[in-house]
Design a protein around this motif. Structure first.
Motif, PDB file in Angstrom:
ATOM      1  N   ASN A 168       3.907   1.304  -1.151  1.00 13.26           N
ATOM      2  CA  ASN A 168       4.543   1.357  -2.649  1.00 13.26           C
ATOM      3  C   ASN A 168       3.161   1.935  -3.493  1.00 13.26           C
ATOM      4  OD1 ASN A 168       7.017   0.231  -3.977  1.00 13.26           O
ATOM      5  ND2 ASN A 168       6.610  -1.253  -2.211  1.00 13.26           N
ATOM      6  N   VAL A 169       1.939   1.942  -3.434  1.00 15.35           N
ATOM      7  CA  VAL A 169       0.686   2.191  -4.444  1.00 15.35           C
ATOM      8  C   VAL A 169       0.531   3.792  -4.466  1.00 15.35           C
ATOM      9  CG1 VAL A 169      -1.909   2.107  -4.911  1.00 15.35           C
ATOM     10  CG2 VAL A 169      -0.081  -0.352  -4.697  1.00 15.35           C
ATOM     11  N   ARG A 170       0.779   3.824  -2.844  1.00 17.99           N
ATOM     12  CA  ARG A 170       0.044   5.466  -1.955  1.00 17.99           C
ATOM     13  C   ARG A 170       0.616   6.771  -2.515  1.00 17.99           C
ATOM     14  NH1 ARG A 170      -0.072   4.681   3.602  1.00 17.99           N
ATOM     15  NH2 ARG A 170       1.815   5.763   3.802  1.00 17.99           N
ATOM     16  N   VAL A 181       0.486  -4.283  -8.064  1.00 20.12           N
ATOM     17  CA  VAL A 181       0.879  -3.594  -7.932  1.00 20.12           C
ATOM     18  C   VAL A 181       1.443  -2.447  -8.748  1.00 20.12           C
ATOM     19  CG1 VAL A 181       2.497  -2.963  -5.533  1.00 20.12           C
ATOM     20  CG2 VAL A 181       1.229  -4.994  -5.267  1.00 20.12           C
ATOM     21  N   ALA A 194      -1.066  -1.347 -10.493  1.00 15.29           N
ATOM     22  CA  ALA A 194      -2.460  -0.433  -9.574  1.00 15.29           C
ATOM     23  C   ALA A 194      -1.825   0.738  -8.550  1.00 15.29           C
ATOM     24  CB  ALA A 194      -2.340  -1.009  -7.872  1.00 15.29           C
ATOM     25  N   ARG A 195      -0.295   1.091  -8.558  1.00 19.15           N
ATOM     26  CA  ARG A 195       0.625   2.163  -8.562  1.00 19.15           C
ATOM     27  C   ARG A 195       0.237   3.409  -9.680  1.00 19.15           C
ATOM     28  NH1 ARG A 195       6.980   2.257  -7.253  1.00 19.15           N
ATOM     29  NH2 ARG A 195       6.880   1.602  -8.923  1.00 19.15           N
ATOM     30  N   ILE A 252      -3.113   5.011  -9.778  1.00 23.74           N
ATOM     31  CA  ILE A 252      -3.494   5.618  -8.930  1.00 23.74           C
ATOM     32  C   ILE A 252      -4.069   7.108  -8.913  1.00 23.74           C
ATOM     33  CG2 ILE A 252      -0.807   6.462  -7.839  1.00 23.74           C
ATOM     34  CD1 ILE A 252      -4.401   5.315  -5.556  1.00 23.74           C
ATOM     35  N   GLU A 291       1.192  -1.290   0.077  1.00 21.50           N
ATOM     36  CA  GLU A 291       0.005   0.040  -0.009  1.00 21.50           C
ATOM     37  C   GLU A 291       1.373   0.974   0.079  1.00 21.50           C
ATOM     38  OE1 GLU A 291      -2.666  -0.220   3.481  1.00 21.50           O
ATOM     39  OE2 GLU A 291      -1.245   0.282   4.456  1.00 21.50           O
ATOM     40  N   VAL A 339      -5.854   4.114  -2.582  1.00 19.35           N
ATOM     41  CA  VAL A 339      -5.361   3.229  -2.200  1.00 19.35           C
ATOM     42  C   VAL A 339      -6.190   1.424  -2.412  1.00 19.35           C
ATOM     43  CG1 VAL A 339      -3.910   1.783  -1.610  1.00 19.35           C
ATOM     44  CG2 VAL A 339      -3.261   3.783  -1.303  1.00 19.35           C
ATOM     45  N   LEU A 380      -6.169  -1.250  -5.496  1.00 24.00           N
ATOM     46  CA  LEU A 380      -5.472  -2.968  -5.044  1.00 24.00           C
ATOM     47  C   LEU A 380      -6.896  -3.772  -5.784  1.00 24.00           C
ATOM     48  CD1 LEU A 380      -3.180  -2.012  -2.002  1.00 24.00           C
ATOM     49  CD2 LEU A 380      -2.308  -3.102  -4.477  1.00 24.00           C
TER      50      LEU A 380
END
Length: 268
Positions: A98-100, A146, A149-150, A153, A96, A118, A122
């Motif tokens: 990394n994605v944020r 992941v 997802a990133r 975002i 999370e 996030v 995900l």
């Protein structure tokens, strides 16, 4: 629309891109294919601004990125999502985190708002239980998700993927292809994928650009490719018996069986 006009890029005395001109079609999966050393990844990095070409124009909705100042480029990059070949996750950060990361860098959202986004992305990539895991604790396919997802975002208008199936097993590769296509269609994203995976080409090749020795050799889609008369493209795509058979089957299904020219160069 992204348009390239006569883009040239060299490293020392080696000219990698030798005048690339093409349109990247909006809201579709655009695939860049070619042999190793053909300039695929260099072209992608020029398009996203990681490399600056010596000549040519890279137009985003008519605005030349090559001539943009630092502020203008920064604004453009906020509309770009990038999935790197190795996912490029931070080892010390959880999934999370990394994605944020892009939200922490480029947005003034509250902590709760960031967490909501996030959680949403995900869930979109089917990683609802991976928030607190580190990259070392998840599989290669999960790392790719992941990374996707990133890249989503910030709600990008453009999504760029460099060899998204590299190092993955065939089943996981199909899942990644399906996910990228679903994202493209759902959000009407302009997606550009550099790949050497022929299954990806057949699965999501709305628009295909074949590079050969730094030049655009052929353009079309995953239906037209079965009827190409370009010898270099045919040698590249239909080198295996599997894809030769796939080509024959497609022509039969379309009511255009093979002519008796199998021994001619470029015909299979």
């Amino acid at each position: 629309m992204i348009t390239l006009k006569n883009v040239k890029k060299r490293f020392d005395d080696k000219e990698v891109l030798k005048g690339v001109s093409m349109d990247i079609e909006p809201g579709k999966c655009n695939l860049i294919i070619g042999t190793s050393g053909s300039g695929k990844s260099v072209l992608l990095k020029c398009i996203v601004g990681l490399f600056t070409p010596e000549e040519g124009e890279i137009l985003y909705e008519g605005e030349d990125m090559v001539k943009m100042n630092t502020k203008e480029r920064a604004e453009l990059r906020q509309s770009i999502g990038m999935l790197f070949q190795g996912s490029a996750l931070f080892d010390s950060m959880t999934v999370e985190q990394n994605v944020r990361f892009p939200l922490d860098m480029f947005s003034d959202l509250s902590k709760a708002e960031k967490q909501e986004k996030v959680d949403y992305v995900l869930e979109k990539v089917n990683l609802v239980d991976a928030h607190k895991k580190l990259p070392a604790e998840i599989s290669g396919g999960m790392k790719k998700r992941v990374g996707i997802a990133r890249s989503l975002i910030l709600n990008p208008k453009y999504l760029f993927c460099d060899e998204p199936n590299s190092g993955l097993d065939p089943q996981t590769s199909l899942l990644i292809d399906k996910l990228i296509r679903e994202i493209t269609e759902e959000y009407h994203t302009t997606t550009v994928v550099v790949t050497h995976d022929m299954n990806s080409l057949m699965e999501m090749g709305d628009h295909i650009i074949y590079l050969h020795q730094g030049r655009v050799q052929w353009e079309g889609n995953n239906k037209e490719i079965f009827y190409s008369e370009d010898e270099l493209l045919n040698d590249f795509i239909f080198a295996s018996d599997f894809f030769q058979d796939a080509r024959k089957m497609r022509r039969i299904e379309d009511g255009n069986p093979e002519e008796e020219t199998a021994d001619k160069p470029g015909n299979y």
